[in-house]
Design a protein around this motif. Structure first.
Motif, short mmCIF file in Angstrom:
data_model
loop_
_atom_site.label_atom_id
_atom_site.label_comp_id
_atom_site.label_asym_id
_atom_site.label_seq_id
_atom_site.Cartn_x
_atom_site.Cartn_y
_atom_site.Cartn_z
N TYR A 17 47.79 21.70 70.58
CA TYR A 17 47.83 21.66 69.13
C TYR A 17 46.52 22.26 68.63
O TYR A 17 45.69 21.58 68.04
N LEU A 18 46.35 23.54 68.92
CA LEU A 18 45.06 24.19 68.71
C LEU A 18 44.67 24.31 67.25
O LEU A 18 43.52 24.03 66.88
N GLU A 19 45.59 24.72 66.40
CA GLU A 19 45.29 24.83 64.96
C GLU A 19 44.90 23.46 64.40
O GLU A 19 43.94 23.34 63.65
N ARG A 20 45.67 22.46 64.77
CA ARG A 20 45.39 21.10 64.28
C ARG A 20 44.03 20.62 64.79
O ARG A 20 43.27 19.98 64.07
N ALA A 21 43.72 20.91 66.04
CA ALA A 21 42.44 20.51 66.60
C ALA A 21 41.28 21.16 65.84
O ALA A 21 40.29 20.50 65.52
N LEU A 22 41.43 22.44 65.53
CA LEU A 22 40.38 23.15 64.79
C LEU A 22 40.24 22.58 63.38
O LEU A 22 39.13 22.39 62.88
N GLU A 23 41.36 22.29 62.74
CA GLU A 23 41.33 21.69 61.40
C GLU A 23 40.62 20.34 61.43
O GLU A 23 39.78 20.05 60.56
N GLU A 24 40.96 19.50 62.40
CA GLU A 24 40.33 18.19 62.52
C GLU A 24 38.84 18.32 62.79
O GLU A 24 38.04 17.57 62.24
N LEU A 25 38.48 19.26 63.64
CA LEU A 25 37.08 19.49 63.95
C LEU A 25 36.31 19.84 62.68
O LEU A 25 35.25 19.28 62.41
N HIS A 26 36.86 20.76 61.90
CA HIS A 26 36.19 21.16 60.66
C HIS A 26 36.12 20.01 59.66
O HIS A 26 35.11 19.84 58.98
N LYS A 27 37.19 19.22 59.56
CA LYS A 27 37.19 18.08 58.62
C LYS A 27 36.15 17.04 59.00
O LYS A 27 35.57 16.40 58.14
N LYS A 28 35.92 16.86 60.28
CA LYS A 28 35.03 15.79 60.75
C LYS A 28 33.63 16.29 61.08
O LYS A 28 32.82 15.55 61.65
N GLU A 29 33.32 17.52 60.72
CA GLU A 29 32.02 18.11 61.08
C GLU A 29 30.85 17.23 60.65
O GLU A 29 29.89 17.03 61.41
N SER A 30 30.90 16.68 59.47
CA SER A 30 29.77 15.88 58.97
C SER A 30 29.56 14.60 59.76
O SER A 30 28.46 14.03 59.76
N LYS A 31 30.59 14.14 60.46
CA LYS A 31 30.48 12.90 61.24
C LYS A 31 30.01 13.15 62.67
O LYS A 31 29.71 12.21 63.39
#
Length: 71
Positions: A17-31
């Motif tokens: 689920y590569l697109e989803r993984a990248l989206e989650e990574l970007h959303k959680k960058e600040s954490k």
């Protein structure tokens, strides 16, 4: 917190689920405190998704941050 987030994203990546993984990574960058781990995960996903120019630029940035780690 970093390890849980990275583990979740790695699991998404392993399940392809590569697109989803990248989206989650970007959303959680600040954490994510360890920015090196963040960038390594990001470049892995970018390359697997075929975003080669973006991945190449990030690889060079990573090499400048840590020249002994060229994998």
């Amino acid at each position: 917190m970093d390890l849980n987030i990275i583990a979740q994203i790695s699991l998404l990546e392993e399940c392809e689920y590569l697109e989803r993984a990248l989206e989650e990574l970007h959303k959680k960058e600040s954490k994510i405190v360890d920015k090196l781990v963040y960038k390594e995960q990001e470049v892995s996903l970018l390359v697997k998704l075929g975003h080669l120019e973006e991945g190449k630029a990030l690889y060079w940035a990573l090499l400048s941050m840590n020249p002994d780690n060229y994998w």
